[in-house]
Design a protein around this motif. Sequence first.
Motif, mmCIF file in Angstrom:
data_model
loop_
_atom_site.group_PDB
_atom_site.id
_atom_site.type_symbol
_atom_site.label_atom_id
_atom_site.label_comp_id
_atom_site.label_asym_id
_atom_site.label_seq_id
_atom_site.Cartn_x
_atom_site.Cartn_y
_atom_site.Cartn_z
ATOM 1 N N LYS A 119 0.705 -1.362 0.040
ATOM 2 C CA LYS A 119 -0.045 0.006 -0.226
ATOM 3 C C LYS A 119 0.809 1.129 -0.097
ATOM 4 O O LYS A 119 0.476 2.238 -0.421
ATOM 5 C CB LYS A 119 -0.809 -0.106 1.234
ATOM 6 N N HIS A 120 2.113 1.249 0.501
ATOM 7 C CA HIS A 120 2.889 2.498 0.540
ATOM 8 C C HIS A 120 4.139 2.235 -0.298
ATOM 9 O O HIS A 120 5.085 2.989 -0.118
ATOM 10 C CB HIS A 120 3.239 2.360 2.034
ATOM 11 N N GLY A 121 3.908 1.545 -1.414
ATOM 12 C CA GLY A 121 4.806 1.623 -2.414
ATOM 13 C C GLY A 121 5.990 0.753 -2.581
ATOM 14 O O GLY A 121 6.915 0.836 -3.383
ATOM 15 N N TYR A 122 6.149 0.011 -1.573
ATOM 16 C CA TYR A 122 7.140 -1.250 -1.714
ATOM 17 C C TYR A 122 6.621 -2.094 -2.797
ATOM 18 O O TYR A 122 5.429 -2.839 -2.635
ATOM 19 C CB TYR A 122 7.374 -1.673 -0.241
ATOM 20 N N ARG A 123 7.544 -2.477 -3.614
ATOM 21 C CA ARG A 123 7.283 -3.607 -4.404
ATOM 22 C C ARG A 123 8.021 -4.993 -4.236
ATOM 23 O O ARG A 123 9.101 -4.760 -3.716
ATOM 24 C CB ARG A 123 7.668 -3.164 -5.899
ATOM 25 N N GLU A 124 7.367 -5.925 -4.383
ATOM 26 C CA GLU A 124 8.093 -7.447 -4.356
ATOM 27 C C GLU A 124 9.216 -7.344 -5.198
ATOM 28 O O GLU A 124 8.909 -6.986 -6.635
ATOM 29 C CB GLU A 124 7.055 -8.424 -4.243
ATOM 30 N N VAL A 125 10.205 -8.093 -4.721
ATOM 31 C CA VAL A 125 11.551 -8.046 -5.575
ATOM 32 C C VAL A 125 12.082 -9.482 -5.261
ATOM 33 O O VAL A 125 11.643 -10.169 -4.241
ATOM 34 C CB VAL A 125 12.599 -7.114 -4.998
ATOM 35 N N PRO A 126 12.915 -9.702 -6.299
ATOM 36 C CA PRO A 126 13.720 -11.168 -5.773
ATOM 37 C C PRO A 126 14.532 -11.276 -4.755
ATOM 38 O O PRO A 126 14.834 -10.197 -3.957
ATOM 39 C CB PRO A 126 14.629 -11.393 -7.254
ATOM 40 N N ALA A 127 14.656 -12.361 -4.082
ATOM 41 C CA ALA A 127 15.382 -12.639 -2.592
ATOM 42 C C ALA A 127 16.501 -11.852 -2.969
ATOM 43 O O ALA A 127 17.432 -11.951 -3.986
ATOM 44 C CB ALA A 127 15.517 -13.918 -2.531
ATOM 45 N N PHE A 128 17.312 -10.916 -1.886
ATOM 46 C CA PHE A 128 18.422 -10.346 -1.741
ATOM 47 C C PHE A 128 19.191 -11.160 -0.703
ATOM 48 O O PHE A 128 20.329 -10.678 -0.463
ATOM 49 C CB PHE A 128 18.299 -8.700 -1.614
ATOM 50 N N HIS A 129 18.902 -12.162 -0.096
ATOM 51 C CA HIS A 129 19.608 -12.765 0.756
ATOM 52 C C HIS A 129 18.740 -14.173 1.320
ATOM 53 O O HIS A 129 17.734 -14.414 0.663
ATOM 54 C CB HIS A 129 19.812 -12.130 2.270
ATOM 55 N N ARG A 130 19.463 -14.943 1.993
ATOM 56 C CA ARG A 130 18.758 -16.446 2.204
ATOM 57 C C ARG A 130 18.844 -16.603 3.948
ATOM 58 O O ARG A 130 19.183 -17.702 4.524
ATOM 59 C CB ARG A 130 19.443 -17.438 1.658
ATOM 60 N N ARG A 131 18.269 -15.683 4.417
ATOM 61 C CA ARG A 131 18.227 -15.642 6.160
ATOM 62 C C ARG A 131 16.976 -16.446 6.230
ATOM 63 O O ARG A 131 15.958 -16.723 5.729
ATOM 64 C CB ARG A 131 17.959 -14.207 6.693
ATOM 65 N N PRO A 132 17.068 -17.267 7.425
ATOM 66 C CA PRO A 132 15.770 -18.172 7.947
ATOM 67 C C PRO A 132 14.528 -17.145 7.925
ATOM 68 O O PRO A 132 14.926 -16.012 8.414
ATOM 69 C CB PRO A 132 16.237 -18.498 9.455
#
Length: 158
Positions: A135-148
């Motif tokens: 709602k506030h402009g964040y867009r889903e992107v590819p994973a940028f890390h592999r943390r649990p």
Amino acid sequence: MTWTVTPERFDSPDAAALRRDYYDEVASRYWGRPATAEEIDEGLTDDGSEQLAPPAGEFVVGRFEGRAAACAGLILLDAGVAELTRVYVRPEARGTGGGGLLLTAVESLASALGVRQIRLDTRHDLVEARGLYAKHGYREVPAFHRRPYAEHWFAKEL
């Protein structure tokens, strides 16, 4: 109904209580049962909260009707990039606009620090959080890390 959001030390009494409530909720939802006090204490031990203080980051506390009701943290990662973390609004204050105000406050602090992109991760079961970010402009992107515990990654250009 009035909100204020201001920077505050991550270890102030209000901030510490909010971080504890945050961890209680995310752990309880993950495990599908109430987290015990011991589990919460263990989760908060060495959780990296010291990064939520200058010069490594910032922490904000939102107060609704004068009472601590929400929090969010920002961790500076490298030149121009920061991570949004520990975003939490107490249940009794949800639906009053506090989540959006937290994001606006953190984004303002980030901009003042020269951050050009904020990114974050969240879990699949934290549906409300994912909705707030979108709602506030964040867009889903590819994973940028592999943390649990990370199942969705978001970013926003400032």
